[in-house]
Structure formats: C-alpha cells, structure tokens
Design a protein around this motif. Sequence first.
Motif: not given
Lengths: 116, 111
Positions: B47-53, B55-61, B63-75
């Motif tokens: 669905l999503f990947y992140s290489v840093g705070i 920085q979010i990449s979406s793989e498929v369109p 209804n969802l979103s992702a966030s990375r507010p801290q180095d080791r937290q992914f929401i």
Amino acid sequence: AQSVTQLDSQVPVFEEAPVELRCNYSSSVSVYLFWYVQYPNQGLQLLLKYLSGSTLVESINGFEAEFNKSQTSFHLRKPSVHISDTAEYFCAVSDRSSSNTGKLIFGQGTTLQVKP
Amino acid sequence: SQTIHQWPATLVQPVGSPLSLECTVEGTSNPNLYWYRQAAGRGLQLLFYSVGIGQISSEVPQNLSASRPQDRQFILSSKKLLLSDSGFYLCAWAEANYGYTFGSGTRLTVV
C-alpha cells in the motif's frame, strides 16, 4: 518491474513426505529472493533468503531453496514435513538497484497442508 | 535487537468511520517502513512505503493514507472506511534489500 508466480495455491502432503513449493520470478535486473512463512492470524516470518554466493540456501528448520538463474526459479523444498509445517508460504523478490527502497514483490502464496 | 510493534490486533469498524493503525520500530534508526494489506485468500499488496520522516510513496490509489511523523513511527489512516477496506494489515521494516521484519498484523473488519 518484477513479478512472482507461485504455481500452486494449495499443496496437500502427508506427514514425513517430501514437499516442493514452486516459485518463478520475472525481472529485468538482478534480484534478491526470499521465502516467508505465515501461520494463521500472524505476521510473516522470514524463512530463508538468497542474496549472493551459494545458490542453495537453508533454513534452521530443514527447509532449503535453490536459486536457478537460467530458469528464474527459487523453489522451496523439505525432505520430510511435519504437521507443524502447515502454514502459508510466500515467495518474494526485490531488485538490487541502488534506489534502495527495499520494496518486496510477493507471490500469491501457497498453502501447505500437512496431513497425519 | 530490532522489534516492531503493531496495534491493535483486531478492529471492527462501521462503514464511514475513521481509521488509525500505528506501527513503531525499536532498535534501529532510519528504517524503510511499509504497509501491506492481505485480503482473504489473496497475497500481499503493498500500500505505502517510506524511506524517511515525512516521505510517503503510495503504490495503489485507494481510500487510505499514510504518515510518518517520527523516524520509527508509521501510521495508516482513513477518513471514511469502506467495506472493501476489510483485510489483514501488516507493517514491516527493512534494512536495504535484505528482507523484511513484519509486525503481527491488524485484522480489520468493516461492517
């Protein structure tokens, strides 16, 4: 882009029999290859991986897989299965490019059903 | 040693309600982080990947979103859930291309 095909969705086998779970991949670049195992309602656990060197890799619980570049395959084998090996098995591939996102592309999975 | 925590383990939510799934990693810094969804009887979809705070990449369109507010937290979030969002959600982290460590997963049922 890479893709992974696991040729069997389900593999039933009797306890203590040998088993092979087949995996073929497609990629225009060199790849790393992985097998993961998933027990019911759990996350995936890394079973074994091929990064470089010997094309035959082994896990601690008796599974092995062989990287065959010419056939683009990474089949998983075990000479004698146990009831506890019943699980879903996923083959995965990632490319060695310097982009280094580490994305894994998974196959659809193979359910191994070990019968007593 | 590195560990990954994912919660909650199970969740039942009504259609149209919001969603927030959290994943945290310990014992490493600047990990690559991933969200996958596994629908019943199907493989894993990135669905999503992140290489840093931030920085979010979406793989498929979707209804969802992702966030990375801290180095080791992914929401993983949604403002309004759909029935089709039901599934088993897995968080993972990776070092380079050496394979993932997965969380224990969240079983989401949208009713």
